[in-house]
Scaffold this active site. Sequence first.
Site, PDB file in Angstrom:
ATOM      1  N   ARG A 164      88.161  -0.316 108.591  1.00 10.89           N
ATOM      2  CA  ARG A 164      88.344  -0.157 107.026  1.00 10.89           C
ATOM      3  C   ARG A 164      87.260  -0.925 106.175  1.00 10.89           C
ATOM      4  O   ARG A 164      87.583  -1.335 105.059  1.00 10.89           O
ATOM      5  CB  ARG A 164      89.638  -0.258 106.398  1.00 10.89           C
ATOM      6  CG  ARG A 164      90.627   0.432 106.975  1.00 10.89           C
ATOM      7  CD  ARG A 164      90.462   1.942 106.809  1.00 10.89           C
ATOM      8  NE  ARG A 164      91.632   2.611 107.602  1.00 10.89           N
ATOM      9  CZ  ARG A 164      91.489   3.040 108.861  1.00 10.89           C
ATOM     10  NH1 ARG A 164      90.198   2.942 109.541  1.00 10.89           N
ATOM     11  NH2 ARG A 164      92.465   3.416 109.548  1.00 10.89           N
ATOM     12  N   SER A 212      96.897   3.674 101.645  1.00 13.92           N
ATOM     13  CA  SER A 212      97.357   2.370 101.914  1.00 13.92           C
ATOM     14  C   SER A 212      96.728   1.192 101.009  1.00 13.92           C
ATOM     15  O   SER A 212      95.595   1.366 100.753  1.00 13.92           O
ATOM     16  CB  SER A 212      96.906   1.958 103.247  1.00 13.92           C
ATOM     17  OG  SER A 212      97.652   3.042 104.307  1.00 13.92           O
ATOM     18  N   GLU A 282      93.317  -2.860 100.780  1.00 13.93           N
ATOM     19  CA  GLU A 282      92.314  -1.775 101.067  1.00 13.93           C
ATOM     20  C   GLU A 282      91.683  -0.966  99.991  1.00 13.93           C
ATOM     21  O   GLU A 282      90.600  -0.677  99.965  1.00 13.93           O
ATOM     22  CB  GLU A 282      93.034  -0.948 102.111  1.00 13.93           C
ATOM     23  CG  GLU A 282      92.130   0.005 102.569  1.00 13.93           C
ATOM     24  CD  GLU A 282      92.772   1.227 103.745  1.00 13.93           C
ATOM     25  OE1 GLU A 282      93.636   0.482 104.503  1.00 13.93           O
ATOM     26  OE2 GLU A 282      92.696   2.171 103.807  1.00 13.93           O
TER      27      GLU A 282
HETATM   28  C1  FAD Z   1      97.801  10.497 100.235  1.00 17.05           C
HETATM   29  C2  FAD Z   1      96.581   9.797 100.876  1.00 17.05           C
HETATM   30  C3  FAD Z   1      96.463   9.213 102.295  1.00 17.05           C
HETATM   31  C4  FAD Z   1      95.503   8.681 102.611  1.00 17.05           C
HETATM   32  N1  FAD Z   1      95.249   8.577 104.249  1.00 17.05           N
HETATM   33  C5  FAD Z   1      94.536   7.810 104.595  1.00 17.05           C
HETATM   34  C6  FAD Z   1      94.166   7.440 105.944  1.00 17.05           C
HETATM   35  O1  FAD Z   1      95.018   8.033 106.821  1.00 17.05           O
HETATM   36  N2  FAD Z   1      93.124   6.745 106.275  1.00 17.05           N
HETATM   37  C7  FAD Z   1      92.312   6.187 105.602  1.00 17.05           C
HETATM   38  O2  FAD Z   1      91.192   5.447 105.937  1.00 17.05           O
HETATM   39  N3  FAD Z   1      92.284   6.291 104.188  1.00 17.05           N
HETATM   40  C8  FAD Z   1      93.592   7.158 103.622  1.00 17.05           C
HETATM   41  N4  FAD Z   1      93.479   7.374 102.137  1.00 17.05           N
HETATM   42  C9  FAD Z   1      92.488   6.707 101.466  1.00 17.05           C
HETATM   43  C10 FAD Z   1      91.133   7.384 101.082  1.00 17.05           C
HETATM   44  O3  FAD Z   1      91.555   8.822 101.258  1.00 17.05           O
HETATM   45  C11 FAD Z   1      89.999   6.998 102.124  1.00 17.05           C
HETATM   46  O4  FAD Z   1      89.509   5.582 101.835  1.00 17.05           O
HETATM   47  C12 FAD Z   1      88.539   7.823 101.728  1.00 17.05           C
HETATM   48  O5  FAD Z   1      87.988   7.549 102.555  1.00 17.05           O
HETATM   49  C13 FAD Z   1      88.278   7.485 100.071  1.00 17.05           C
HETATM   50  O6  FAD Z   1      87.345   8.626 100.058  1.00 17.05           O
HETATM   51  P1  FAD Z   1      86.755   8.954  98.487  1.00 17.05           P
HETATM   52  O7  FAD Z   1      85.725   9.961  98.731  1.00 17.05           O
HETATM   53  O8  FAD Z   1      88.226   9.183  97.554  1.00 17.05           O
HETATM   54  O9  FAD Z   1      86.234   7.666  98.177  1.00 17.05           O
HETATM   55  P2  FAD Z   1      86.422   6.812  96.752  1.00 17.05           P
HETATM   56  O10 FAD Z   1      87.959   6.619  96.412  1.00 17.05           O
HETATM   57  O11 FAD Z   1      85.932   7.596  95.672  1.00 17.05           O
HETATM   58  O12 FAD Z   1      85.794   5.335  96.838  1.00 17.05           O
HETATM   59  C14 FAD Z   1      86.254   4.486  97.726  1.00 17.05           C
HETATM   60  C15 FAD Z   1      85.127   3.333  97.645  1.00 17.05           C
HETATM   61  O13 FAD Z   1      84.113   3.869  98.439  1.00 17.05           O
HETATM   62  C16 FAD Z   1      82.712   3.717  97.350  1.00 17.05           C
HETATM   63  N5  FAD Z   1      82.006   5.055  97.848  1.00 17.05           N
HETATM   64  C17 FAD Z   1      82.407   6.356  97.468  1.00 17.05           C
HETATM   65  N6  FAD Z   1      81.468   7.026  97.687  1.00 17.05           N
HETATM   66  C18 FAD Z   1      80.292   6.299  98.011  1.00 17.05           C
HETATM   67  C19 FAD Z   1      78.868   6.504  98.517  1.00 17.05           C
HETATM   68  N7  FAD Z   1      78.484   7.696  98.460  1.00 17.05           N
HETATM   69  N8  FAD Z   1      78.223   5.475  98.991  1.00 17.05           N
HETATM   70  C20 FAD Z   1      78.683   4.261  98.685  1.00 17.05           C
HETATM   71  N9  FAD Z   1      80.065   3.813  98.355  1.00 17.05           N
HETATM   72  C21 FAD Z   1      80.803   5.041  98.093  1.00 17.05           C
HETATM   73  C22 FAD Z   1      83.466   3.781  96.176  1.00 17.05           C
HETATM   74  O14 FAD Z   1      82.727   2.981  95.236  1.00 17.05           O
HETATM   75  C23 FAD Z   1      84.736   3.033  96.513  1.00 17.05           C
HETATM   76  O15 FAD Z   1      84.514   1.530  96.737  1.00 17.05           O
HETATM   77  C24 FAD Z   1      94.536   8.045 101.765  1.00 17.05           C
HETATM   78  C25 FAD Z   1      94.562   8.106 100.567  1.00 17.05           C
HETATM   79  C26 FAD Z   1      95.646   9.007  99.891  1.00 17.05           C
HETATM   80  C27 FAD Z   1      95.452   9.204  98.456  1.00 17.05           C
END
Ligand code: FAD
Length: 287
Positions: A164, A212, A282
């Site tokens: 992560r 998480s 996280e």
């Molecule tokens: C119901 C639920 C279940 C989940 N289950 C999991 C799971 O099983 N495993 C897991 O790992 N996570 C899980 N997550 C957390 C989340 O989905 C992941 O971390 C996911 O990768 C975030 O992606 P996002 O596009 O929403 O990123 P965002 O939330 O929009 O951003 C997350 C971080 O990444 C950065 N970021 C976004 N895009 C870029 C880019 N293009 N370049 C550089 N940095 C960037 C942002 O600035 C921020 O710091 C879950 C979340 C929810 C709500």
Amino acid sequence: MKILEDINLSNFSTIKIGGKAKIIYFPENIEDIQFLIKKSQDENKRLIPVGIGSNIVFKDGILDYIFVSTKRLKKLEIKQRKDTFFIKAQAGVSFKEIVSIVKKFNLEGFENLSGIPASIGGATAMNAGAFGSEIFDILQEIKWIDNNGNLHISKKEEIDYSYRKTQFQKEGFVYEVIIVLKKSNKNISEIIKKHLLERNKKQPLNLPTIGSTYKNPEGSFAGLLLEKAGFRGKRINDIAFSEKHANFLVNYGNANFKDLMNLLELAEKKVESQFNIKLEREIRIIE
Ligand SMILES: Cc1cc2nc3c(=O)[nH]c(=O)nc-3n(C[C@H](O)[C@H](O)[C@H](O)COP(=O)(O)OP(=O)(O)OC[C@H]3O[C@@H](n4cnc5c(N)ncnc54)[C@H](O)[C@@H]3O)c2cc1C
């Protein structure tokens, strides 16, 4: 490039908390991003990439940063060489879109990640993972832009990543990746269905959440520590650790940033005093 002003950030975070962004940019190509990086340097403002917002929470009030949404970076290309598929996806492509390709061609390697509500950029920056797999297992190449606006095409081995965590949490904008998957003999759609059912059983998917809250400390589970410390269901006004999953925060309607931070601090102090373990967040908090 599309630009929006005075925007509710709660619409850019799945837990629906946050104040207002003075401005959000929606780049469509590398040049747009390079322009925004230069702007952030010239104006001495932080640049914050935003994907689906499923791991990010914004503070209340007015936020004057260079917010960069990947919603318009949606190009997707599939190449096949025998049984191997190379999926080139821009940062704003969602896991849902990848899952439909995976199901269509019965591809193996992505099934464990299928229910994560992520964009490619966010997942790469977070090294998202589930059920013993993580996105870096299947990445071949990452095209990214550093804080000076230089474009890099890196093999995954050249990127600093672990559980992560990646270098992109400190620096750089993920623009595009290549994912490599293989044709499978297993019924991939069935496996995906099973994972989705399991998620539904364990996670509070009926309420706004951000997944998480804490990483699992080595040899333990954050959820278990929180539960033992009495935080399953612990609520301050409208923010709570879920009854269903102690490591998931949920918003019961009108949760605010201050209550969320107070709840985090309470939990971190209690877990540390009870188990001598420092929980590592996280979720990405933008203050
Ligand atoms: C119901 C639920 C279940 C989940 N289950 C999991 C799971 O099983 N495993 C897991 O790992 N996570 C899980 N997550 C957390 C989340 O989905 C992941 O971390 C996911 O990768 C975030 O992606 P996002 O596009 O929403 O990123 P965002 O939330 O929009 O951003 C997350 C971080 O990444 C950065 N970021 C976004 N895009 C870029 C880019 N293009 N370049 C550089 N940095 C960037 C942002 O600035 C921020 O710091 C879950 C979340 C929810 C709500």
